[in-house]
Structure formats: structure tokens, C-alpha cells
Design a protein around this motif. Structure first.
Motif, PDB file in Angstrom:
ATOM      1  N   ALA A   1       3.743  15.818  -0.544  1.00  0.00           N
ATOM      2  CA  ALA A   1       3.891  16.380   0.467  1.00  0.00           C
ATOM      3  C   ALA A   1       4.021  18.134   0.457  1.00  0.00           C
ATOM      4  O   ALA A   1       3.648  18.870   1.112  1.00  0.00           O
ATOM      5  N   THR A   2       4.787  18.218  -0.640  1.00  0.00           N
ATOM      6  CA  THR A   2       5.063  19.577  -1.088  1.00  0.00           C
ATOM      7  C   THR A   2       3.613  20.183  -1.446  1.00  0.00           C
ATOM      8  O   THR A   2       3.380  21.476  -1.114  1.00  0.00           O
TER       9      THR A   2
ATOM     10  N   ILE B   1       8.943  22.253 -11.053  1.00  0.00           N
ATOM     11  CA  ILE B   1       7.608  23.001 -11.326  1.00  0.00           C
ATOM     12  C   ILE B   1       6.796  22.912 -10.020  1.00  0.00           C
ATOM     13  O   ILE B   1       6.070  23.573  -9.915  1.00  0.00           O
ATOM     14  N   ILE B   2       6.796  21.705  -9.387  1.00  0.00           N
ATOM     15  CA  ILE B   2       5.810  21.659  -7.793  1.00  0.00           C
ATOM     16  C   ILE B   2       5.886  22.553  -7.134  1.00  0.00           C
ATOM     17  O   ILE B   2       4.870  23.115  -6.821  1.00  0.00           O
ATOM     18  N   PRO B   3       7.072  22.951  -6.498  1.00  0.00           N
ATOM     19  CA  PRO B   3       7.176  24.130  -5.658  1.00  0.00           C
ATOM     20  C   PRO B   3       6.554  25.487  -6.236  1.00  0.00           C
ATOM     21  O   PRO B   3       6.056  26.247  -5.460  1.00  0.00           O
TER      22      PRO B   3
ATOM     23  N   ILE C   1      10.116  23.147  -1.434  1.00  0.00           N
ATOM     24  CA  ILE C   1      10.103  21.671  -1.592  1.00  0.00           C
ATOM     25  C   ILE C   1      10.201  20.773  -0.256  1.00  0.00           C
ATOM     26  O   ILE C   1      11.149  21.249   0.377  1.00  0.00           O
ATOM     27  N   PHE C   2       9.388  19.928  -0.176  1.00  0.00           N
ATOM     28  CA  PHE C   2       9.478  19.088   1.039  1.00  0.00           C
ATOM     29  C   PHE C   2      10.605  18.185   0.895  1.00  0.00           C
ATOM     30  O   PHE C   2      10.710  17.647  -0.012  1.00  0.00           O
TER      31      PHE C   2
ATOM     32  N   ALA D   1      10.222   6.345  -4.779  1.00  0.00           N
ATOM     33  CA  ALA D   1       8.817   6.686  -4.061  1.00  0.00           C
ATOM     34  C   ALA D   1       9.265   7.789  -2.999  1.00  0.00           C
ATOM     35  O   ALA D   1       8.370   8.656  -2.868  1.00  0.00           O
ATOM     36  N   ILE D   2      10.430   7.879  -2.780  1.00  0.00           N
ATOM     37  CA  ILE D   2      10.895   9.108  -1.797  1.00  0.00           C
ATOM     38  C   ILE D   2      10.396  10.256  -2.293  1.00  0.00           C
ATOM     39  O   ILE D   2       9.797  11.233  -2.082  1.00  0.00           O
ATOM     40  N   LYS D   3      10.800  10.384  -3.747  1.00  0.00           N
ATOM     41  CA  LYS D   3      10.525  11.656  -4.677  1.00  0.00           C
ATOM     42  C   LYS D   3       9.016  11.787  -4.749  1.00  0.00           C
ATOM     43  O   LYS D   3       8.439  12.823  -4.446  1.00  0.00           O
TER      44      LYS D   3
END
Lengths: 554, 206
Positions: A346-347, A279-281, A288-289, A338-340
Motif C-alpha cells: 500500500a505504501t 527502505i520502502i517509504p 509509510i502506510f 501479512a499486515i506488513k
């Protein structure tokens, strides 16, 4: 498939899976269908019905806790309520939810396949799921009463209680079997049915998350299966494997239970993370970052998540060395999560963000999941955990992760994909209003839990000290707001399926994955011609232009 | 594209996927037994002496006989697949039936073995067993649970083989399409390999 059912309509479209019934007609065209889309819808109906049951139970529990003494039910009923609430919400709702509904419906489409690898096995999983769920309902209505042990079935009470434990345990065993078969199916599908050109790193991240989930389902679920089977054997034959009077070790039960049930947390949350990564991108109109980091962090969560189970047991009296190791590993599992979170953020950075309903839910996911994750880290520290064990803090934590994470993830997925599934759009304004009510109600309901736990309120307690009442009252009021929001949201979605604005455009939200290249709603077997994939997912035009400009400058 | 073309595309066959799916399922099965093997190792570690004494009471003759029976049945299953690959339907069919009968023989043996144990009073909840030290109670508890669960898998495997026999007779399994038989073979080998671990753990190391 009869030839006339495939007749092309006036606008040149093939009939959708909703119209094309195949060989059978009416209700049997659903109940005996091996079409992954129809099975996905059947899961959705069954699952959301049980969600309603679970919400009702949770609502009643909150109502009961309005006063420090008994309010509406007796203590035994209260114990059965919170057990049923946990069993239904965990084993029937959140564990299967995203893979079974949206995985079934969209995984084959996203991979460019006509169906999953084993369509008939898929239908069998649904029937097992229904049988398991019905057994839970039977445990409620049959004499003896529903299980009252809490959803963790801790020994020795689960052997000694006179309630219908065997039904509940068998039900969870069958639900686990259904989950394993879904996992087997998805793993094979991802390995074998990707469209031509779709390498592993051209798969959408939702598929990656289902891949990681599939492995946990296949490798962790049988452990809880055997453990619950052993409890049944204990009850029926009195073998003594967990009974201290016969030499058995009750702590071993806890180890074996959490060996599955901790990874199950990741069966619950990883697919939701996959949904958010889709959804985010789309609503930031950006690639996506850190695609590979997100993909591998799913696998990392699956691996590390399988090694941290004993952090549920810091207070039972394990060896100190083991506690150190499990505490360390618990901190480590926060890294891939946390990476996600950082990659999603960042995206968003410099994206052109559109606050459509799915995006609102996705952002709420990040916020609520972060609270859930950070409260988890707090409990991963040994000394703090001794203080917080079995308090409302853990109840608050689990609700922030499971409801704030997966529950909100399910709502995000519903708002994102439901128009595609039924070809009808919901009322966006109402959806946004419902979102805010849910978001506010959620925090009013669950944030006091964290405070209550910190003050020492024990979980699963029927009575409590009067000084805790103010927080309980706030939480109960929150539960009313939350339930109101849920009713508005589901009413809006159901109304849209019946009479929403018809959508026929293929790409409703401007996504780049393959499900937006099929007809809306998709046709039987998804594609007229199997697509060929040339580019990575999430390659947005806007970026392409930027990229070309840069190329020119260079 | 015409409707006929659509319908013909619908027939999807992927033998690699079928076997892959079976392997994923076998991983799951291994972990199912893995939980029990874990319990065995924990209790063996905490009750070494009792396990030693209890294991000496096992009927090693019947255990060995069953090992031979299951290992041979795995051979006949593998031969049945090879025979089918070479198109020898009757040979394959008889080998499948022999495999099924071996499975039955295993269960009959098990029945006599368990009956003998029950006569001696070595069953859960019996006064004789309950009076014994807790390690021996655990040993028998594990023995009945693990061997019993394995027995359920033998029955499941035999059911699968019975279906394969039916499919072979009906001509669904053929020289060119024998992946069902191969998958059944994989499952039967799992049943076999679990017994290969159970046999030394309960009968040989005393």
C-alpha cells in the motif's frame, strides 16, 4: 578523547568515527572501542567472513548432490557439511546479523542518542560472539570432526555421536549469551535514550522491529541455552534427562529446542522487516502506510511466534488436541506478517518509486518472503505437514524465508546504509546487475527444492533416487549463478569502501529518519547537538504539499 | 562547541537504565531456569511415586539451613545498599563482606550435602542409582542439574559482590553513586528467589 583529534577540517566538518580513534591508536582503536559504530563494523567484518564460509559449505553441498551417489565427499563429510552450514548460517550469521551490524550502527543514531545504553557490554557481546564463532571453527579442525547431527542437535544422536559436539553446543550457548546481552542493551537503549520529543510512535520502524526482537532475544534465547547445556551435561555426566533408557524423554528435548528456535525465526526475520519498512517509504517518497499496524505487528509476531513451536513436531507423535492448537496458532501468526506485506504494498501505491539498488532488494524481499511465508502456511496444515515433514519442501521453505527474507534484507541494508557508514558510493549499475543475477540464481536454486519436496525427496540425504536428479542438477546450476551474483555484489561493495566515489552529503537517499541528518560518515557520538524530534518519521515534503493543498480546499 | 565541552558531555550516567538493563537480564535468567522448572513439572507429573520416594531421602536439615543462610544474605545485601545510601561506608562494606561469607557458607553446606549423597551412591551413572526406578534417576538428575546450576549462580553472585567490595573500598561506589551495588543486589536476590523455589520442590514436597 584528545582535543586535537576533534579538530574541524577545512569544510567545517568534524572528523568522522573512522578517523577519530579516541584514546587508542591503530588496531586497538577498533578492538577496544566502545563506539557503537565501530562495534557495528567489527560485527560486519566477522559476520560477513562467516557468511563466506557458510556460502562455501552450501556451494559444496549442492555440488555433492549433483549426482545420486557420492560426487565429491564421503557421507560423513556430507553430514558435517550440512550441519556446519546450518549452524554457521543460523547461529553465527542470520540471527545476529541485522541487530548486530545495522542495529548497533544505526539504532542509537535513529533514536538521536550518542551511543547504546551500555557501550562496554556491547563490546563484550562482540567478544562473546567472536569466541563462540572461533569455537565452531575449532570443532572443525580438532580431532573427532565437526558436529554431524544437523543444526537441530536432535537427541539421542547428539549424545551418542563421537564428533566434537561439546564445542559446537558450547559455541551456540556462548553465541546465545551474546545475543541476550545485545537484546538487553537495545531494549534499555530504546526505553531510555530516545531524543527529546521522540515518543514511542515517532520512532522509526526499524527501532520498533529491534524492540520486538530484543524481547525475543531476552526471553527465548535462555531456553535454548539451558537445553543445549543439558545436552552437554548428558554427554559428560550421563544424567539421563533426555535418555529413554534412564526414564528421560527425547521429545521433551525437541519441545525445548523449538521453544527457542521457533521464536529465533522471528529474531531472524523481524529486523529484516524493519529494514524493509525503512527502505520502502524512502524510495517511494511516501509516508509509510499504517505505521502503527507495522509497529504492533512486530510485537504481534513476537508474541504469537513464541506460541507455535510445536508445529516443527507434528510428526513426532503429540496429542491430537495439542496439534490442533499449534496448527491454529501457526495460521494466526501469518496475520501480522501479512499486515506488513500489505502495508508495504500500500505504501508503494501512488508513490514515486525509484528503483535504486536498495529498493530492488526490498521488493525482492517482499516477493521471496511471500513465497517463504505461504509455503510455511502450507506446512502449518496438519495433514499436509505429515506428508511434507523432513522433505526438501521444508528446506526450500527455510531458504525462502531465511535467505530470501533475512539474507536479502541484509543485502538491502548493505546497499542502503553502506554509503552512509563509509562515505563512499558503490557502482549502482554493477549493484543492479548483481541484484538480478542473485535474484535469478536464488529462484533457480531454491524453487526446485519445493518441487523435490513435493515429490518426496527427503532432506539431509546423501543418496537419492535417479528420478530426482534433474531437479538437483537445476538447483546446483542455480547455486553457481547465485554464488556468481554474490561475488559480484560483495566485490562491488568492497571496492566502494576502498575507492568508491566520495559522498559527503548528509542525506544520500532523501530519507527522513535521523541517521540522514548526521554527517556522512557520522562523527564520534553521532550528533554535535542532540536533535529534538517534532514530527513522526516518514513525513515527506511531497505529502506535506498534498496535505496543505487539501487543507486549503477544505 | 569546544573540545572540552564535547569531552564533558561524554560522561553519561543513567541509573534508571542500569537497573532496567539488570531487570531485562534477570528476565532472561528466570527463563533459563524456567526451562528446568518445566522439565521438573513434566517429570514430576509422569513419575509422581518415584519423586515422592526420592525426595524423602533428601537431607532436610541442610536444606533448611541453606534456606536460612540465603534469606539472611539477601537481608544483609539490602541493608548494605541502605547503609551506602545513608553514607555509612564502613557499615555497608562489612555488610557486603557478610553477604559474601553467607554465600560461601551456602556452598560449603552444599559440598557436605553432595558428598553425603555421593557416598550413598546417589550420583548419575553410579550402579546404585542406575538400579533404581527411572523416576528416581530423573529426580536425582534434575536435583544435580538444577541445584548445580543454581550453585554456579551463587558463585557468579559472589564474584559480583567481591567486585562491589573492591569498588566500595576504592570509592567508586559512594553515597551518591551506588547503582552498581543496587544492580548487584538485584542479581543476588534472583539467586535467592530461585533457591526459594528449589527448596520446596526438592526438599519439602515429598
Amino acid at each position: 578523547m584528545s582535543s586535537n583529534s576533534l579538530a574541524v577540517d577545512k569544510s567545517g566538518n568534524l572528523p568522522s568515527y573512522l578517523i577519530d580513534e579516541g584514546k587508542r591508536k591503530g588496531i586497538l582503536a577498533w578492538l577496544l572501542s566502545t563506539d557503537h559504530k565501530r562495534i557495528g563494523i567489527m560485527y560486519m567484518i566477522a559476520l560477513l567472513s562467516f557468511f563466506a564460509v557458510g556460502v562455501t559449505l552450501g556451494f559444496l553441498i549442492r555440488l555433492e548432490l549433483l549426482t545420486p551417489q557420492g560426487t565429491i565427499v564421503n557421507p560423513q563429510a556430507y553430514n558435517e557439511f550440512f550441519t556446519l552450514h546450518g549452524v554457521i548460517m543460523i547461529f553465527i550469521v542470520v540471527v545476529p546479523a541485522i541487530p548486530s551490524i545495522f542495529g548497533n550502527f544505526f539504532l542509537p543514531i535513529m533514536l538521536g542518542a550518542k551511543d547504546v545504553a551500555f557501550p562496554r557490554l556491547n563490546l563484550l557481546s562482540w567478544y562473546l560472539y567472536v569466541v563462540g564463532s572461533i569455537m565452531i571453527l575449532l570443532s572443525i579442525v580438532l580431532p573427532g570432526g565437526a558436529a554431524d547431527t544437523g543444526w537441530t542437535f536432535y537427541i539421542p544422536y547428539s549424545v551418542r555421536t563421537g564428533t566434537n559436539m561439546i564445542f559446537t553446543l558450547t559455541a551456540v550457548f556462548i553465541l546465545g549469551f551474546s545475543s541476550i546481552l545485545t537484546g538487553v542493551n537495545f531494549l534499555t537503549t530504546i526505553h531510555r535514550l530516545r531524543a527529546p520529543g521522540m515518543g514511542w510512535f515517532k520512532m522509526p520502524l526499524f527501532a520498533w522491529s529491534l524492540y520486538a526482537t530484543g524481547w525475543i532475544q531476552v526471553l527465548a534465547t535462555p531456553i535454548v541455552g539451558i537445553t543445549l547445556l543439558l545436552v552437554i551435561i548428558e554427554r559428560v555426566f550421563g544424567v539421563g534427562l533426555f535418555d529413554p533408557t534412564l526414564g528421560g524423554d527425547p521429545i521433551l528435548f525437541q519441545h525445548m529446542f523449538w521453544m527457542y528456535s521457533h521464536p529465533a525465526v522471528y529474531i531472524i526475520i523481524v529486523p529484516a522487516m524493519g529494514v524493509i519498512s525503512e527502505i520502502i517509504p524512502v524510495f517511494s517518497r511516501r509516508t509509510i502506510f499504517g505505521y502503527k499496524f507495522i509497529a504492533f505487528s512486530s510485537i504481534g509476531i513476537a508474541v504469537f511466534g513464541s506460541l507455535v513451536w510445536a508445529h516443527h513436531m507434528f510428526a513426532v507423535g503429540m496429542s491430537n488436541n495439542a496439534e490442533f492448537v499449534f496448527s491454529l496458532l501457526t495460521f494466526l501468526v501469518a496475520i501480522p506478517s501479512a499486515i506488513k506485506v500489505f502495508n508495504w504494498t500500500a505504501t508503494l501505491y501512488k508513490g514515486s518509486i525509484e528503483l535504486e539498488p536498495p529498493m530492488l532488494y526490498a521488493l525482492a524481499f517482499i516477493f521471496l518472503f511471500s513465497i517463504g511465508g505461504l509455503t510455511g502456511i502450507i506446512q502449518g496444515a496438519l495433514n499436509v505437514d505429515i506428508y511434507l515433514t523432513d522433505t526438501y519442501f521444508i528446506v526450500g521453505h527455510i531458504h525462502y524465508v531465511v535467505f530470501g527474507g533475512t539474507g536479502i534484507g541484509i543485502f538491502a541494508a548493505l546497499h542502503y546504509w553502506l554509503p552512509k557508514m563509509f562515505g563512499r558510493m558503490y557502482n549502482k549499475k554493477v549493484a543492479k546487475v548483481a541484484f538480478w543475477i542473485i535474484f535469478v540464481g536464488f529462484n533457480i536454486l531454491y524453487f526446485p527444492f519445493l518441487i523435490l519436496g513435493w515429490l518426496g525427496m527427503p532432506r539431509r540425504s546423501y543418496h537419492y533416487l535417479p528420478r530426482f536428479q534433474v531437479y538437483h542438477v537445476i538447483a546446483t546450476v542455480g547455486s553457481w549463478i547465485l554464488v556468481l551474483g554474490l561475488i559480484i555484489m560483495f566485490f562491488n561493495l568492497l571496492k566502494s569502501i576502498r575507492s568508491g566515489k566520495v559522498v559527503t552529503e548528509k542525506n544520500i537517499w532523501g530519507g527522513e529518519s535521523l541517521e540522514w541528518q548526521t554527517q556522512t560518515p557520522p562523527i564520534t557520538e553521532n550528533f554535535v547537538d542532540i536533535p529534538v524530534v517534532n514530527e513522526a518519521p516518514y513525513e515527506y515534503k511531497q505529502n506535506e504539499e498534498e496535505f496543505l493543498e487539501k487543507e486549503e480546499v477544505l | 562547541m569546544s573540545a572540552e565541552n564535547q569531552a564533558s558531555v561524554h560522561v553519561h550516567r543513567d541509573d534508571v537504565a542500569t537497573k532496567m538493563g539488570m531487570w531485562f537480564f534477570l528476565f532472561s535468567e528466570l527463563l533459563l531456569f524456567g526451562g528446568l522448572f518445566l522439565m521438573y513439572s513434566v517429570y514430576r507429573y509422569t513419575h509422581q511415586h518415584d519423586f515422592h520416594i526420592a525426595a524423602e531421602g533428601m537431607n532436610i536439615f541442610l536444606g533448611t539451613a541453606n534456606t536460612i543462610i540465603l534469606l539472611t544474605s539477601s537481608l544483609t545485601m539490602a541493608l548494605a545498599i541502605t547503609a551506602m545510601q545513608k553514607g555509612k561506608k564502613i557499615l555497608s562494606l562489612s555488610l557486603q563482606i557478610i553477604t559474601f561469607l553467607f554465600g560461601l557458607a551456602f556452598l560449603v553446606n552444599k559440598f557436605f550435602e553432595w558428598s553425603a549423597e555421593f557416598r550413598e551412591g546417589n550420583y548419575p551413572g553410579s550402579p546404585i542409582l542406575t538400579a533404581k526406578p527411572s523416576g528416581q534417576i530423573l529426580y536425582y538428575g534434575l536435583y544435580y542439574t538444577m541445584v548445580g546450576l543454581h550453585g554456579v549462580h551463587v558463585i557468579a553472585g559472589m564474584t559480583v559482590i567481591a567486585f562491589m567490595i573492591r569498588f566500595t573500598i576504592k570509592g567508586i561506589i559512594t553515597k551518591d553513586n551506588y547503582v552498581k551495588l543496587e544492580a548487584a543486589g538485584l542479581y543476588w536476590h534472583l539467586v535467592d528467589i530461585i533457591w526459594i523455589f528449589l527448596f520446596p520442590l526438592f526438599y519439602l514436597i515429598t
